[in-house]
Design a protein around this motif. Structure first.
Motif, mmCIF file in Angstrom:
data_model
loop_
_atom_site.group_PDB
_atom_site.id
_atom_site.type_symbol
_atom_site.label_atom_id
_atom_site.label_comp_id
_atom_site.label_asym_id
_atom_site.label_seq_id
_atom_site.Cartn_x
_atom_site.Cartn_y
_atom_site.Cartn_z
ATOM 1 N N TYR A 1 39.440 39.111 23.987
ATOM 2 C CA TYR A 1 38.476 40.205 24.146
ATOM 3 C C TYR A 1 37.634 40.103 25.424
ATOM 4 O O TYR A 1 36.760 40.930 25.650
ATOM 5 C CB TYR A 1 37.557 40.315 22.918
ATOM 6 N N GLN A 2 37.905 39.086 26.250
ATOM 7 C CA GLN A 2 37.236 39.005 27.551
ATOM 8 C C GLN A 2 37.981 39.885 28.545
ATOM 9 O O GLN A 2 39.210 39.855 28.616
ATOM 10 C CB GLN A 2 37.260 37.560 28.057
ATOM 11 N N THR A 3 37.260 40.679 29.327
ATOM 12 C CA THR A 3 37.888 41.542 30.319
ATOM 13 C C THR A 3 37.647 40.977 31.713
ATOM 14 O O THR A 3 36.503 40.754 32.113
ATOM 15 C CB THR A 3 37.327 42.974 30.240
ATOM 16 N N LEU A 4 38.732 40.741 32.438
ATOM 17 C CA LEU A 4 38.657 40.189 33.778
ATOM 18 C C LEU A 4 39.228 41.172 34.797
ATOM 19 O O LEU A 4 40.312 41.730 34.598
ATOM 20 C CB LEU A 4 39.442 38.875 33.868
ATOM 21 N N PHE A 5 38.496 41.372 35.883
ATOM 22 C CA PHE A 5 38.998 42.112 37.032
ATOM 23 C C PHE A 5 39.179 41.092 38.154
ATOM 24 O O PHE A 5 38.203 40.513 38.629
ATOM 25 C CB PHE A 5 38.019 43.213 37.437
ATOM 26 N N LEU A 6 40.415 40.855 38.530
ATOM 27 C CA LEU A 6 40.740 39.792 39.480
ATOM 28 C C LEU A 6 41.305 40.382 40.766
ATOM 29 O O LEU A 6 42.216 41.215 40.735
ATOM 30 C CB LEU A 6 41.761 38.833 38.869
ATOM 31 N N GLY A 7 40.762 39.942 41.891
ATOM 32 C CA GLY A 7 41.226 40.413 43.179
ATOM 33 C C GLY A 7 41.624 39.267 44.088
ATOM 34 O O GLY A 7 41.038 38.176 44.036
ATOM 35 N N ASP A 8 42.637 39.513 44.920
ATOM 36 C CA ASP A 8 43.067 38.518 45.903
ATOM 37 C C ASP A 8 43.931 39.229 46.931
ATOM 38 O O ASP A 8 44.516 40.284 46.658
ATOM 39 C CB ASP A 8 43.851 37.385 45.245
ATOM 40 N N LEU A 9 44.032 38.630 48.118
ATOM 41 C CA LEU A 9 44.838 39.212 49.181
ATOM 42 C C LEU A 9 46.329 38.968 48.967
ATOM 43 O O LEU A 9 47.171 39.705 49.481
ATOM 44 C CB LEU A 9 44.391 38.634 50.532
ATOM 45 N N HIS A 10 46.656 37.922 48.207
ATOM 46 C CA HIS A 10 48.046 37.504 48.029
ATOM 47 C C HIS A 10 48.530 37.880 46.626
ATOM 48 O O HIS A 10 48.067 37.319 45.630
ATOM 49 C CB HIS A 10 48.171 36.007 48.267
ATOM 50 N N SER A 11 49.467 38.798 46.559
ATOM 51 C CA SER A 11 49.897 39.348 45.272
ATOM 52 C C SER A 11 50.626 38.331 44.400
ATOM 53 O O SER A 11 50.455 38.327 43.176
ATOM 54 C CB SER A 11 50.798 40.567 45.497
ATOM 55 N N ASP A 12 51.445 37.455 44.992
ATOM 56 C CA ASP A 12 52.210 36.498 44.188
ATOM 57 C C ASP A 12 51.295 35.563 43.404
ATOM 58 O O ASP A 12 51.460 35.362 42.198
ATOM 59 C CB ASP A 12 53.152 35.681 45.076
ATOM 60 N N SER A 13 50.320 34.970 44.089
ATOM 61 C CA SER A 13 49.407 34.049 43.410
ATOM 62 C C SER A 13 48.500 34.795 42.441
ATOM 63 O O SER A 13 48.142 34.272 41.376
ATOM 64 C CB SER A 13 48.575 33.271 44.436
ATOM 65 N N LEU A 14 48.143 36.030 42.776
ATOM 66 C CA LEU A 14 47.300 36.827 41.882
ATOM 67 C C LEU A 14 48.053 37.153 40.596
ATOM 68 O O LEU A 14 47.483 37.084 39.494
ATOM 69 C CB LEU A 14 46.867 38.108 42.583
ATOM 70 N N ASN A 15 49.330 37.487 40.717
ATOM 71 C CA ASN A 15 50.134 37.778 39.528
ATOM 72 C C ASN A 15 50.284 36.550 38.637
ATOM 73 O O ASN A 15 50.318 36.669 37.406
ATOM 74 C CB ASN A 15 51.506 38.295 39.942
ATOM 75 N N LEU A 16 50.372 35.378 39.252
ATOM 76 C CA LEU A 16 50.457 34.145 38.471
ATOM 77 C C LEU A 16 49.168 33.916 37.683
ATOM 78 O O LEU A 16 49.200 33.577 36.499
ATOM 79 C CB LEU A 16 50.725 32.953 39.397
ATOM 80 N N THR A 17 48.021 34.121 38.338
ATOM 81 C CA THR A 17 46.740 33.990 37.651
ATOM 82 C C THR A 17 46.649 34.985 36.496
ATOM 83 O O THR A 17 46.180 34.640 35.397
ATOM 84 C CB THR A 17 45.567 34.220 38.614
ATOM 85 N N GLN A 18 47.099 36.202 36.726
ATOM 86 C CA GLN A 18 47.074 37.217 35.675
ATOM 87 C C GLN A 18 47.879 36.780 34.460
ATOM 88 O O GLN A 18 47.417 36.893 33.318
ATOM 89 C CB GLN A 18 47.620 38.534 36.202
ATOM 90 N N ALA A 19 49.070 36.259 34.696
ATOM 91 C CA ALA A 19 49.922 35.830 33.586
ATOM 92 C C ALA A 19 49.276 34.693 32.801
ATOM 93 O O ALA A 19 49.300 34.675 31.564
ATOM 94 C CB ALA A 19 51.286 35.402 34.122
ATOM 95 N N GLN A 20 48.685 33.758 33.522
ATOM 96 C CA GLN A 20 48.058 32.615 32.861
ATOM 97 C C GLN A 20 46.846 33.043 32.036
ATOM 98 O O GLN A 20 46.652 32.570 30.904
ATOM 99 C CB GLN A 20 47.655 31.573 33.910
ATOM 100 N N CYS A 21 46.029 33.928 32.590
ATOM 101 C CA CYS A 21 44.826 34.375 31.877
ATOM 102 C C CYS A 21 45.182 35.271 30.689
ATOM 103 O O CYS A 21 44.539 35.207 29.641
ATOM 104 C CB CYS A 21 43.890 35.105 32.835
#
Length: 265
Positions: A24-44
Motif C-alpha cells: 500500500y506504499q506508493t512510490l514515484f521513482l525517477g532516473d535518467l537510466h531506464s534499465d536500472s530504473l526498471n530493475l528498481t521498479q521490479a524489486q520494489c
C-alpha cells in the motif's frame, strides 16, 4: 503514503526505494537510466509497493515540474532528491583543471537539478492540508561532506554540494513554519556505484543500508542537517578554517586530488 525519489536507479536513491517499499506504499521513482530504473521498479513491486516510474533528466525544469505535480495529485508526503554527478581532474601529465563541460554538467545536475526537484515539491506540499501533527510534507536533499571543504580534486562537486546544503539549511526555518521540513544530507563515502571505481582509501566508508537508515531516521526527526560519519564531517569543517594555502598542503597530496584520481560518475 506517497513518496517521490530522484536518482532511484542506483545508490542511495535505490536503497531508499527498497527500504520504503511495503504493501500500500506508493512510490514515484525517477532516473535518467531506464534499465536500472526498471530493475528498481521490479524489486520494489515484489515487496508490495505500488510503483510508478519515469525516465527523466532532473535538469529539465519543465518536465520535472510536470512530473512532480502529477505525482502529488492526491498527496505528496516525502521527497528524496538523490540524483547527482561526481568527477574530478582529467588524466594528464601536466597541470590540468576541470573540463568546462563536465563542470557545467555537475552544477546543472547537483544544484539546478535539485532546485528543479525542490521548488515544485514545496509548491505541491504548500497546497496540501497538514496532518494531525501539522506536517504538510518532508523533503530530503543529498549534499556531501565534500560541501564543507574547497577540495582541489573535485572543485565543481564540492561547490555544487556546498550551495545546495546552504540553501536547504537556510530555507528550512521559514518552510518549517508552513509545515514543510527540509533536510540536507552531508555524508561521506557510501558503498554505491558512484565510488566503485575509486582507487584510493575512502575513510569512513559505510554501506548503503547504513546510510539509508541514518537518512530516514534524520528525515523523520526533521533534522536540518544529517552528517555522517560525524568525525569526518567535523574534521572537514575544522580543516576548512585553515588558510587555503595551508589546507592545500594536505589536500593536494591526496590520491583523489591527482589527475584522473576521482573517476567520473
Amino acid at each position: 503514503m506517497t513518496i517521490l525519489i530522484t536518482g532511484a536507479g542506483s545508490g542511495i536513491g535505490q536503497g531508499l526505494a527498497h527500504r520504503l517499499s511495503r504493501p500500500y506504499q506508493t512510490l514515484f521513482l525517477g532516473d535518467l537510466h531506464s534499465d536500472s530504473l526498471n530493475l528498481t521498479q521490479a524489486q520494489c513491486s515484489s515487496l508490495g509497493a505500488v510503483v510508478h516510474t519515469r525516465c527523466i533528466d532532473v535538469r529539465d525544469r519543465a518536465e520535472m515540474a510536470e512530473w512532480i505535480s502529477e505525482s502529488g495529485r492526491s498527496r505528496l508526503d516525502m521527497v528524496f532528491a538523490c540524483a547527482g554527478l561526481t568527477g574530478g581532474l582529467p588524466p594528464s601529465h601536466g597541470y590540468p583543471s576541470e573540463r568546462e563541460e563536465h563542470a557545467r554538467a555537475i552544477f546543472e545536475t547537483n544544484l539546478t537539478g535539485t532546485l528543479n526537484t525542490l521548488f515544485p515539491a514545496i509548491e505541491q506540499m504548500r497546497q496540501q492540508k497538514p496532518d494531525k501533527n501539522g506536517h504538510r510534507g518532508r523533503i530530503c536533499v543529498m549534499s556531501s561532506v565534500a560541501s564543507f571543504v574547497s577540495y582541489p580534486g573535485t572543485p565543481s562537486y564540492s561547490a555544487s554540494k556546498a550551495a545546495i546544503d546552504r540553501f536547504v539549511v537556510a530555507s528550512a526555518p521559514s518552510l518549517e513554519r508552513q509545515g514543510i521540513s527540509l533536510t540536507s544530507v552531508c555524508c561521506g563515502f557510501v558503498k554505491t556505484p558512484m565510488v566503485r571505481a575509486n582507487r584510493f582509501p575512502m575513510p569512513g566508508l559505510v554501506s548503503t543500508e547504513e546510510a539509508v537508515r541514518r537518512i530516514l531516521r534524520g528525515t523523520l526527526r526533521g533534522q536540518r542537517r544529517i552528517m555522517f560519519p560525524f568525525w569526518l564531517g567535523l574534521g572537514a569543517r575544522l580543516t576548512d578554517l585553515l588558510p587555503p594555502r595551508l589546507a592545500e598542503r594536505y589536500y593536494c597530496r591526496q590520491p583523489s586530488a591527482q589527475p584522473g584520481g576521482m573517476p567520473d560518475y
